[in-house]
Write a protein that holds these residues in place. Structure first.
Motif, PDB file in Angstrom:
ATOM      1  N   ARG A 126      34.828  48.369  35.147  1.00  0.00           N
ATOM      2  CA  ARG A 126      35.327  47.002  35.251  1.00  0.00           C
ATOM      3  C   ARG A 126      34.227  46.026  34.827  1.00  0.00           C
ATOM      4  NH1 ARG A 126      36.925  43.840  40.940  1.00  0.00           N
ATOM      5  NH2 ARG A 126      37.955  42.074  39.974  1.00  0.00           N
TER       6      ARG A 126
ATOM      7  N   GLN B  36      34.359  41.828  34.555  1.00  0.00           N
ATOM      8  CA  GLN B  36      35.156  40.597  34.624  1.00  0.00           C
ATOM      9  C   GLN B  36      34.249  39.389  34.466  1.00  0.00           C
ATOM     10  OE1 GLN B  36      37.692  40.220  38.056  1.00  0.00           O
ATOM     11  NE2 GLN B  36      38.080  38.056  37.658  1.00  0.00           N
ATOM     12  N   ASP B  37      34.594  38.531  33.523  1.00  0.00           N
ATOM     13  CA  ASP B  37      33.700  37.436  33.190  1.00  0.00           C
ATOM     14  C   ASP B  37      33.435  36.530  34.397  1.00  0.00           C
ATOM     15  OD1 ASP B  37      32.188  36.298  30.991  1.00  0.00           O
ATOM     16  OD2 ASP B  37      33.386  34.502  31.350  1.00  0.00           O
TER      17      ASP B  37
ATOM     18  N   TYR C 164      32.045  37.087  37.070  1.00  0.00           N
ATOM     19  CA  TYR C 164      32.341  37.643  38.378  1.00  0.00           C
ATOM     20  C   TYR C 164      31.565  38.942  38.631  1.00  0.00           C
ATOM     21  CZ  TYR C 164      35.138  38.536  42.558  1.00  0.00           C
ATOM     22  OH  TYR C 164      35.547  38.769  43.843  1.00  0.00           O
ATOM     23  N   VAL C 165      32.111  40.065  38.211  1.00  0.00           N
ATOM     24  CA  VAL C 165      31.463  41.343  38.545  1.00  0.00           C
ATOM     25  C   VAL C 165      31.573  42.380  37.440  1.00  0.00           C
ATOM     26  CG1 VAL C 165      31.881  41.172  41.047  1.00  0.00           C
ATOM     27  CG2 VAL C 165      33.575  42.314  39.581  1.00  0.00           C
TER      28      VAL C 165
ATOM     29  N   ARG D 161      33.798  42.201  28.310  1.00  0.00           N
ATOM     30  CA  ARG D 161      34.728  42.073  29.434  1.00  0.00           C
ATOM     31  C   ARG D 161      35.977  42.901  29.201  1.00  0.00           C
ATOM     32  NH1 ARG D 161      30.096  40.620  31.119  1.00  0.00           N
ATOM     33  NH2 ARG D 161      29.616  38.392  31.066  1.00  0.00           N
TER      34      ARG D 161
ATOM     35  N   PRO E   6      43.794  40.238  34.034  1.00  0.00           N
ATOM     36  CA  PRO E   6      43.024  39.237  34.766  1.00  0.00           C
ATOM     37  C   PRO E   6      41.791  39.781  35.468  1.00  0.00           C
ATOM     38  CG  PRO E   6      44.888  39.919  36.081  1.00  0.00           C
ATOM     39  CD  PRO E   6      44.986  40.671  34.791  1.00  0.00           C
ATOM     40  N   MET E   7      41.644  41.080  35.652  1.00  0.00           N
ATOM     41  CA  MET E   7      40.571  41.537  36.528  1.00  0.00           C
ATOM     42  C   MET E   7      39.487  42.351  35.845  1.00  0.00           C
ATOM     43  SD  MET E   7      42.780  42.141  40.020  1.00  0.00           S
ATOM     44  CE  MET E   7      41.374  42.416  41.092  1.00  0.00           C
TER      45      MET E   7
ATOM     46  N   PHE F  15      39.455  45.357  34.461  1.00  0.00           N
ATOM     47  CA  PHE F  15      39.399  46.810  34.549  1.00  0.00           C
ATOM     48  C   PHE F  15      39.652  47.437  33.174  1.00  0.00           C
ATOM     49  CE2 PHE F  15      40.329  45.874  39.012  1.00  0.00           C
ATOM     50  CZ  PHE F  15      39.433  46.722  39.645  1.00  0.00           C
ATOM     51  N   PHE F  16      38.870  48.441  32.843  1.00  0.00           N
ATOM     52  CA  PHE F  16      39.102  49.199  31.619  1.00  0.00           C
ATOM     53  C   PHE F  16      40.011  50.387  31.947  1.00  0.00           C
ATOM     54  CE2 PHE F  16      34.766  47.458  30.934  1.00  0.00           C
ATOM     55  CZ  PHE F  16      35.037  46.672  29.835  1.00  0.00           C
TER      56      PHE F  16
ATOM     57  N   MET G 125      41.288  53.125  41.743  1.00  0.00           N
ATOM     58  CA  MET G 125      41.173  51.905  40.945  1.00  0.00           C
ATOM     59  C   MET G 125      41.547  50.679  41.755  1.00  0.00           C
ATOM     60  SD  MET G 125      40.119  51.363  37.943  1.00  0.00           S
ATOM     61  CE  MET G 125      40.517  51.396  36.188  1.00  0.00           C
TER      62      MET G 125
ATOM     63  N   ARG H 163      39.658  39.183  42.645  1.00  0.00           N
ATOM     64  CA  ARG H 163      39.194  38.308  41.583  1.00  0.00           C
ATOM     65  C   ARG H 163      38.998  36.895  42.129  1.00  0.00           C
ATOM     66  NH1 ARG H 163      39.912  37.032  36.001  1.00  0.00           N
ATOM     67  NH2 ARG H 163      40.555  34.876  35.785  1.00  0.00           N
TER      68      ARG H 163
ATOM     69  N   THR I 178      37.468  34.318  39.806  1.00  0.00           N
ATOM     70  CA  THR I 178      37.200  33.361  38.727  1.00  0.00           C
ATOM     71  C   THR I 178      38.394  32.445  38.522  1.00  0.00           C
ATOM     72  OG1 THR I 178      35.800  34.960  37.639  1.00  0.00           O
ATOM     73  CG2 THR I 178      36.598  33.126  36.313  1.00  0.00           C
TER      74      THR I 178
ATOM     75  N   TYR J 253      28.924  27.005  35.386  1.00  0.00           N
ATOM     76  CA  TYR J 253      29.248  28.024  34.383  1.00  0.00           C
ATOM     77  C   TYR J 253      30.177  27.398  33.349  1.00  0.00           C
ATOM     78  CZ  TYR J 253      30.492  32.670  32.627  1.00  0.00           C
ATOM     79  OH  TYR J 253      30.669  33.789  31.843  1.00  0.00           O
TER      80      TYR J 253
END
Lengths: 310, 310
Positions: free
Chosen positions: A99, A101-102, A104-105, A231, A235-236, A238-239, B1, B7, B9, B179
């Motif tokens: 994962r 996420q821009d 964020y994490v 990223r 929305p989150m 995850f790949f 997962m 989230r 953001t 940001y």
């Protein structure tokens, strides 16, 4: 090329103030300023500490890049014990960052952790169930307080080097979510984290997570290897496509790594007069570039300062 | 997962509260919660605005990715006028992002700007010298205030959609560094920025820059195209090697772009009751995942909310 804005990350290349404890230094009538960097460079060996190798993680990515993390057993003893067992057992070796996420994490571990038929078994010594460690009693914890107001918590400061917050009314303390913070992902249940799934903050400090999830440590070096990972889909982040995940070669305790493969680091202590002086230089920058000292610093404005031992 | 952290953001996928203005909604004895997303989705068309195409920049990278920026002429009229002239004149076309510093900024424009023999001439209508626009009188500026305390400024809030701060004592206001903030790089002299060299914040909000440099706008969409650019060499992330720089195909005003090539966006207004409700939902998240509502929000915790017009 010189038309730039001054660097503010960590203390490197931060600039000057003479307003720290002890007041203005002066040569004749001209005050001279000492930057945070100068203060740090001039500090004695006792201003630095060497992290315990049993509390340091090396995250080695498949492309050869290394991320170095310090664990915080004083805040999350059960989770850190689990993480130590998992690292010792090679749990993450061959798993991935799944994962990104821009602002964020990034998150890593076993993407199939929630699927009992596919999940990778935890290593020997790692418990499948832990209590939540969102906060703890502040009575026995060292706390080097910052004097500035923080909107998210009654008090902020550093505890054994980690950014933290404290509530005198409840006598509790917790680690704050800052850039580089390492936490243990969980599901909806507060006690559903094991430390096997971990995340690192790569954006603006998401302080709303404080006391909602167990924080276990902080990246000391190599954040730039995590923050630039493309990223994942909104929305989150995850790949779902395994080919997009970033493979992890290994995550090991420094103590388990042969000395020749280690990356020795020292960390600037957060409970010394030299730290206080550097903080004051950071609160009120008086180098040539800065026109208006802030007279303030936030708990997440202070990145860990590390160096290679001489 | 599913073992993830929620989230945070922007407002997307933020969760629920029923404690916004109007109090708890209830069905029978069971309160029902409305998330920030739900509030935004249910808001009427009047809760949205369409940015003025003469105040929107399209930064098209050579790899086809687009970053969309909104300019803030009410805070920095002279710099924005210069930027509009530069974009109209194609000043940045073929230039590059020549700096990427972790947890701080990317910076772009002409890497030779300070070398009179090599600098690219400014476009027609762009002035070579501007006054600093670090702050301005707050008397004529709209200001939709956030109620929470901010350590860096007496008051924070939104002005024409931009995150800002205000000092009642001096009756001044300024844009805050969050940001995605866009600012005009300068040298040591306060009035040394022209808008030709620009930076975007890609890390934890460096609020110490506030009122030290001219802020000119904010990225509305495409931050992830800037934030993942590999970092340049320490300490400041400048790519001295031209091959490492990220080429810019063009930066144009939306108004200069053929309609077929535009990316139409609407922005959620920051001065409506729906915005207030979404903020309150964000201040106190009461979805299943969150265990402890923060009862606080920071000015930089609120990312712009955009949508494609229906």
């Amino acid at each position: 090329m010189n038309r730039h804005i001054a660097r503010v990350t960590g203390f490197a290349a931060l600039f000057a103030t003479a307003l720290w404890a002890g007041g203005l230094r002066a040569e004749g009538n001209k005050p001279t300023y000492q930057s945070a960097n100068q203060i740090i460079d001039a500090a004695p060996a006792t201003a630095w500490r060497t992290p315990d190798p049993s509390q340091v993680l090396y995250m080695d990515l498949a492309d050869g890049k290394r991320v170095i993390i310090e664990l915080a057993p004083h805040f999350a003893p059960q989770h850190v014990a689990n993480i130590q067992a998992l690292a010792h057992g090679g749990f993450w070796d061959g798993l991935s960052i799944y994962r990104s996420q821009d602002n964020y994490v990034v998150q890593f571990g076993d993407p199939d952790a929630d699927d009992a038929t596919k999940a990778k078994p935890l290593s020997a010594g790692a418990k499948p169930k832990l209590v939540a460690e969102f906060e703890r009693s502040s009575k026995q914890l060292p706390f080097h307080r910052l004097k500035d107001v923080d909107g998210w918590a009654p008090e902020t400061g550093f505890s054994n080097g980690f950014p933290a917050a404290r509530d005198p009314a409840t006598q509790t303390a917790w680690m704050t979510h800052c850039y580089g913070t390492l936490g243990a992902g969980r599901g909806n249940e507060a006690d559903s984290s094991t430390g096997a799934e971990l995340y690192v903050i790569i954006g603006d400090a998401p302080r709303g997570l404080d006391r909602n999830i167990t924080v276990v440590g902080r990246v000391l070096q190599g954040m730039e290897n995590l923050s630039v990972i493309p990223r994942g889909p909104a929305p989150m982040g995850f790949f779902e496509d395994p080919a997009k995940r970033v493979p992890i070669k290994s995550i090991r305790l420094e103590a388990d790594v042969p000395v020749a493969e280690r990356t020795p680091l020292q960390v600037f202590r957060t409970d010394t007069v030299w730290f206080d002086r550097a903080i004051e230089a950071r609160r009120n920058r008086r180098d040539e570039w800065y026109k208006r000292p802030a007279n303030h610093i936030g708990i997440c404005s202070v990145a860990p300062v590390v160096r290679t031992p001489k």
